[in-house]
Write an enzyme that holds these catalytic residues in place. Structure first.
Site, mmCIF file in Angstrom:
data_model
loop_
_atom_site.group_PDB
_atom_site.id
_atom_site.type_symbol
_atom_site.label_atom_id
_atom_site.label_comp_id
_atom_site.label_asym_id
_atom_site.label_seq_id
_atom_site.Cartn_x
_atom_site.Cartn_y
_atom_site.Cartn_z
ATOM 1 N N GLY A 289 -5.737 -3.914 -8.166
ATOM 2 C CA GLY A 289 -6.902 -3.062 -7.893
ATOM 3 C C GLY A 289 -6.486 -1.759 -7.242
ATOM 4 N N SER B 113 0.839 -1.214 0.000
ATOM 5 C CA SER B 113 0.000 0.000 0.000
ATOM 6 C C SER B 113 0.866 1.253 0.000
ATOM 7 C CB SER B 113 -0.894 0.016 1.245
ATOM 8 O OG SER B 113 -1.795 -1.050 1.204
ATOM 9 N N ARG C 276 -12.442 -14.536 -2.482
ATOM 10 C CA ARG C 276 -11.532 -15.239 -1.564
ATOM 11 C C ARG C 276 -12.253 -16.209 -0.637
ATOM 12 N NH1 ARG C 276 -7.034 -10.409 -0.589
ATOM 13 N NH2 ARG C 276 -5.772 -11.034 -2.379
ATOM 14 N N ARG D 184 -2.531 -14.185 -2.708
ATOM 15 C CA ARG D 184 -2.740 -14.580 -1.303
ATOM 16 C C ARG D 184 -3.367 -15.974 -1.193
ATOM 17 N NH1 ARG D 184 -0.776 -10.030 0.849
ATOM 18 N NH2 ARG D 184 -1.508 -8.075 -0.026
ATOM 19 N N ARG E 296 1.542 4.262 -3.023
ATOM 20 C CA ARG E 296 1.293 5.677 -2.694
ATOM 21 C C ARG E 296 2.573 6.507 -2.792
ATOM 22 N NH1 ARG E 296 -2.416 2.431 -0.579
ATOM 23 N NH2 ARG E 296 -4.477 3.176 0.111
ATOM 24 N N SER F 160 -13.572 0.618 2.245
ATOM 25 C CA SER F 160 -12.512 0.444 1.248
ATOM 26 C C SER F 160 -11.540 1.611 1.261
ATOM 27 C CB SER F 160 -13.113 0.294 -0.155
ATOM 28 O OG SER F 160 -12.088 0.426 -1.124
ATOM 29 N N ASP G 146 -6.950 -8.451 4.080
ATOM 30 C CA ASP G 146 -6.137 -9.274 3.178
ATOM 31 C C ASP G 146 -5.637 -10.546 3.853
ATOM 32 O OD1 ASP G 146 -6.443 -7.524 1.063
ATOM 33 O OD2 ASP G 146 -4.626 -6.400 1.529
ATOM 34 N N LYS H 219 -12.183 -9.326 -4.099
ATOM 35 C CA LYS H 219 -10.733 -9.104 -4.122
ATOM 36 C C LYS H 219 -10.151 -9.692 -5.426
ATOM 37 C CE LYS H 219 -10.389 -6.918 -0.278
ATOM 38 N NZ LYS H 219 -9.984 -5.502 -0.309
ATOM 39 N N GLN I 8 -9.171 1.835 -0.809
ATOM 40 C CA GLN I 8 -8.914 2.204 -2.206
ATOM 41 C C GLN I 8 -9.889 3.279 -2.656
ATOM 42 O OE1 GLN I 8 -9.086 -1.464 -4.423
ATOM 43 N NE2 GLN I 8 -7.197 -2.237 -3.527
HETATM 44 C C1 S3P Z 1 -5.500 -1.512 -0.215
HETATM 45 C C2 S3P Z 1 -6.769 -1.592 0.270
HETATM 46 C C3 S3P Z 1 -7.502 -2.852 0.425
HETATM 47 C C4 S3P Z 1 -6.597 -4.073 0.296
HETATM 48 C C5 S3P Z 1 -5.596 -3.943 -0.809
HETATM 49 C C6 S3P Z 1 -4.732 -2.709 -0.594
HETATM 50 C C7 S3P Z 1 -4.872 -0.188 -0.326
HETATM 51 O O1 S3P Z 1 -8.488 -2.925 -0.582
HETATM 52 O O2 S3P Z 1 -7.369 -5.239 0.108
HETATM 53 O O3 S3P Z 1 -4.754 -5.080 -0.876
HETATM 54 O O4 S3P Z 1 -3.635 -0.119 -0.497
HETATM 55 O O5 S3P Z 1 -5.592 0.820 -0.248
HETATM 56 P P1 S3P Z 1 -9.947 -2.255 -0.377
HETATM 57 O O6 S3P Z 1 -9.745 -0.823 -0.219
HETATM 58 O O7 S3P Z 1 -10.723 -2.575 -1.621
HETATM 59 O O8 S3P Z 1 -10.501 -2.924 0.843
#
Ligand code: S3P
Length: 450
Positions: free
Chosen positions: A101, A29, A358, A403, A33, A174, A327, A354, A176
């Site tokens: 994603g 993550s 999962r 995973r 970023r 989320s 995760d 995911k 994300q």
């Molecule tokens: C992440 C947020 C999570 C996680 C992904 C990384 C991120 O997803 O499952 O591996 O870096 O913001 P979601 O925001 O869809 O829950």
């Protein structure tokens, strides 16, 4: 099906004690970023400890396509010379985010408030995943999206040349989505407000503040209300990426279920929005301790010490903790198979969207290996057999999901019979050194010929 070249089946065989130090790679993550915020700063951001997994490399390539200068200096050292907030160039070609994603959603957010268009695609897994959760809020800024049915990739986003700030309550837990809206808010004038009912990982908020944006989080009855002032000048940073707790989960869980094991996993970030698995494992009776607890870069960090834990018990996992370990449910379900009694996991609908579904992927593989699982739309129960009683012996589909592949490799280390996956190549998306690292601890993972 593989989006990662020729499939490589892998088998994990029962092994002796796992011992030694597991230096897991940088946080996924924070790595995404770091590259994105570096690209939005004016000047040079220096990054060390970047995760050099396929997901993050795809984000690095995307940042180049939008005009940033991204340089790999070797050994996890990278520099990014950014173009500034609102400075993205229109890419010449389709942006391929591979399996990620996080990459695609965060980047869509950034470009949604610039007057350019970009087309995004991914692998067989990413092109099935829902994007409406991002295109809905970015349309409020004035962006337009055209994709395949069901809001799937490939998809073209036409950014808003004259964006307006928004107030948006995230409908699903989320990080994300939250981050995509905040990144879109960067190039909108005025204040963008994001509200989340359940706390999700807060790296975006922490890093935006670190890069010099004005961002405030208030905890109210509505939830966490995050207010970002648009059009800041982001200042380049020197970033040391901490090691990934989601990758640490694999050697930790492997040590807990493998007789005689004693593994140290140094330097793991224990940000409370990420560390739910470790609390859960301790509630199950795992011998997991935090050594050398300290603060680094404003984040709590510790060395994790995991030892074989023969008397694990099934528990009801606190659903309020789901976002902080989202995760980690696949590998938790493996540990639950070696516990006595049921492990009940509720409030986890997000697991179905995911890199794979999962719950479905793990339930099918666990059942094939002799473990009973019950499941519903947002819950599942693993009926633990107790240490020494997990049959194993099956080949599981990894569904292009790193995973899932790593979780079944962990299972094989302590099951009565070897456990295989049809394709181990997705592991490279987040943990490219998984095989040598686990092998160095004593695991026996083989690549099989097809
Ligand atoms: C992440 C947020 C999570 C996680 C992904 C990384 C991120 O997803 O499952 O591996 O870096 O913001 P979601 O925001 O869809 O829950």
């Amino acid at each position: 099906m593989s989006g990662h070249g020729t499939p490589i089946p892998m088998t994990s065989h029962a092994c002796g004690p796992l011992t030694g130090e597991a230096r897991v790679p940088g946080d996924k993550s924070i790595s995404h970023r770091s590259l994105i915020l570096g690209a939005l700063s004016v000047g040079e951001t220096r990054i060390s400890g970047l995760l050099e997994g396929e997901d993050v490399i795809d984000t690095a390539k995307a940042m180049r396509a939008f005009g940033a200068e991204v340089t790999d200096h070797g050994n996890g050292e990278w520099t990014v010379n950014g173009v500034g907030v609102g400075g993205f160039d229109e890419p010449d070609n389709v942006i391929d985010c591979g399996n990620s994603g996080t990459g695609v959603r965060l980047i869509m957010g950034v470009m949604a408030t610039t007057g350019i268009a970009a087309t995004f695609t991914g692998d067989g897994s990413l092109n099935k995943r829902p994007m409406a959760r991002v295109t809905d809020p970015i349309s409020l800024f004035g962006a337009k999206a055209v994709g395949r049915s069901g809001g799937r990739l490939p998809m073209t986003i036409v950014g808003a040349a004259n964006p307006v700030p928004v107030r948006y309550e995230v409908p699903v837990p989320s990080a994300q989505v939250k981050s995509a809206v905040l990144f879109a808010g960067l190039n909108a004038p005025g204040k963008t407000v994001v509200i989340e009912k359940e706390a999700t990982r807060d790296h975006t908020e922490r890093m935006l503040a670190g890069f010099g944006a004005e961002i405030i989080t208030e905890v109210t009855d509505e939830g966490r209300v995050i207010t970002l002032t648009g059009q800041p000048e982001l200042k380049p940073q020197v970033i040391v990426v901490p090691r990934d707790p989601s990758s640490a989960a694999f050697p930790v869980c492997a040590a807990i279920i493998t007789p005689g094991s004693d593994v140290l996993v140094p330097n793991i970030g224990l940000n409370p929005t990420r560390a739910g698995l470790f609390t859960t494992l301790r509630e199950m009776g795992a011998d997991l301790t935090y050594e050398n607890e300290r603060e680094e870069g404003g984040e709590p960090v510790a060395d994790l010490r995991a030892r074989f834990s023969p008397d694990l018990k099934g528990i009801e996992v606190d659903p309020n903790r789901a976002a902080s370990m989202i995760d980690e449910y696949p590998v938790l379900s493996v540990v639950a198979s070696f516990a006595s009694g049921d492990t009940v996991m509720r409030g986890v609908a997000e697991l179905r969207v995911k890199e794979s579904d999962r719950i479905e992927a793990m339930a099918m593989g666990l059942r094939a290996n002799g473990v009973e699982v019950e499941d519903g739309p947002d819950w599942w129960i693993v009926k633990g057999l107790g240490h020494g009683n997990v049959p194993g012996g099956a080949t599981c589909a990894s569904h292009l999901d790193h995973r899932i592949a790593m979780s079944f490799m962990v299972m094989g280390m302590a099951a009565q019979n070897p456990v295989s996956v049809d394709d181990g190549t997705p592991i490279a998306t987040s943990f490219p050194i998984f095989e040598p690292l686990m092998g160095g601890l004593g695991a026996k993972i083989t690549r099989d010929t097809i």
